[in-house]
Design a protein around this motif. Structure first.
Motif, PDB file in Angstrom:
ATOM      1  N   ASP A 100       0.873  -1.183   0.000  1.00  0.00           N
ATOM      2  CA  ASP A 100       0.000   0.000   0.000  1.00  0.00           C
ATOM      3  C   ASP A 100       0.907   1.228   0.000  1.00  0.00           C
ATOM      4  N   HIS A 183      -2.584   2.118   9.308  1.00  0.00           N
ATOM      5  CA  HIS A 183      -3.421   0.948   9.625  1.00  0.00           C
ATOM      6  C   HIS A 183      -2.550  -0.295   9.526  1.00  0.00           C
ATOM      7  N   HIS A 190      -6.311  -3.073   4.644  1.00  0.00           N
ATOM      8  CA  HIS A 190      -6.605  -2.633   6.015  1.00  0.00           C
ATOM      9  C   HIS A 190      -6.762  -3.925   6.801  1.00  0.00           C
ATOM     10  N   THR A 211       1.062   0.795   7.883  1.00  0.00           N
ATOM     11  CA  THR A 211       1.363   1.880   6.949  1.00  0.00           C
ATOM     12  C   THR A 211       1.603   3.157   7.738  1.00  0.00           C
ATOM     13  N   GLU A 213       1.193   7.129   6.725  1.00  0.00           N
ATOM     14  CA  GLU A 213       0.683   7.852   5.564  1.00  0.00           C
ATOM     15  C   GLU A 213       0.030   9.198   5.889  1.00  0.00           C
ATOM     16  N   GLU A 237       2.918   7.615   1.583  1.00  0.00           N
ATOM     17  CA  GLU A 237       2.595   6.399   2.339  1.00  0.00           C
ATOM     18  C   GLU A 237       3.628   5.307   2.099  1.00  0.00           C
TER      19      GLU A 237
HETATM   20 MN    MN Z   1      -3.037   2.862   3.550  1.00  0.00          MN
END
Ligand code: MN
Ligand code: GLY
Ligand code: MN
Length: 270
Positions: A100, A183, A190, A211, A213, A237
């Motif tokens: 991510d 998260h 997630h 993460t 971000e 991120e």
């Molecule tokens: Mn994220």
């Protein structure tokens, strides 16, 4: 079980992160004014698939200019304008594990002075937050670090006015920093896992991945600030593995300093 990654799970996540970082590099290299947002999305998907990741972990977000201020914008149908930034939030899935990544960069390869000032602020906030993603700290430490840097920076730029501790207490930064700092990440983007235990923020432990971000979003119609700040959405991120030796940034191959980005996009001497 899903919160603590084994060695083989970390290996899959490292590969997902590396492939996704390459895809972001490709998007930066290819981006030109006049391209469509979906064409950059296509470059991301192409590079991931070429490197063995046949699925995205979530629909890519490619937002030029003010579209970068729309969280979870996935229309990706507008033309990328000269002078705007573009925000790409995209990551692939590899061997069932997600990456991510968000990067924000100038469509024409060169940051304007105002874009650069806000970008450097988000980057400083992200670096401060990553430094707090370490074993023994609690879940919210990275967020608190980011909030401090963002608030102080917004005051220095004249976007917020007042005393930094009071602005933090009143959550004044929340007008521009409209989400939290991260998260859990794993099989889902997630991922599952509690953030609090018995009402207290959970401690970070080796093997957890999250993460980091932070972002600043200033849509077109924002009142009470200089026009140069409007129409800018920036998020940066990365995916971080907590280890006993500190934060391990799995996504570090995705360029994120102004110099790295401008150089990759061909605007600085290599
Ligand atoms: Mn994220
Ligand atoms: N890509 C969704 C998120 O960053 O949380
Ligand atoms: Mn994301």
């Amino acid at each position: 079980m899903r919160l603590y990654k084994s060695r083989s799970e970390i290996k899959a996540m490292r590969t997902a992160a590396k492939i996704s970082a390459k895809a972001h590099q490709r998007a930066m290299r290819i981006c030109r004014p006049g391209m469509m947002e979906y064409q950059l999305e296509a470059e991301i998907i192409h590079e991931c698939a070429r490197l063995g990741a046949l699925f995205q972990a979530y629909p890519a977000i490619v937002g030029g200019g003010g579209n970068g201020c729309v969280l979870h914008y996935i229309d990706n149908r507008d033309e990328l304008q000269d002078g705007d930034l573009v925000l790409i939030d995209a990551g692939c899935e590899y061997d069932y594990y997600a990456a991510d990544i968000t990067r924000t960069f100038p469509v024409n390869g060169l940051f304007s002075a105002a874009q650069r000032e806000l970008y450097e602020l988000v980057l400083a906030a992200q670096e401060a937050a990553i430094a707090q993603a370490k074993s023994g700290n609690h879940w919210n430490d990275p967020h608190q670090a980011a909030v401090k840097v963002v608030t102080k920076g917004l005051v220095e730029l004249g976007i917020l006015k007042g005393s930094v501790p009071k602005l933090i207490k009143d959550k004044a930064y929340g007008k521009y920093y409209v989400h939290s700092t991260g998260h859990w990440l794993g099989m889902d983007v997630h991922d599952v896992g509690d953030y609090k235990i018995d009402g207290e923020w959970r401690q970070l432990e080796p093997g957890m991945t999250l993460t980091v971000e932070p972002g600043i979003y200033i849509p077109k119609g924002t009142r009470g600030i200089a026009a140069k700040w409007r129409n800018i959405g920036i998020r940066i991120e990365d995916d971080v593995l907590v280890t006993k030796d500190g934060p391990d940034v799995l996504t570090k191959d995705a360029p994120k300093t102004v110099e790295e980005i401008e150089s990759l996009m061909g605007k600085l001497a290599k």
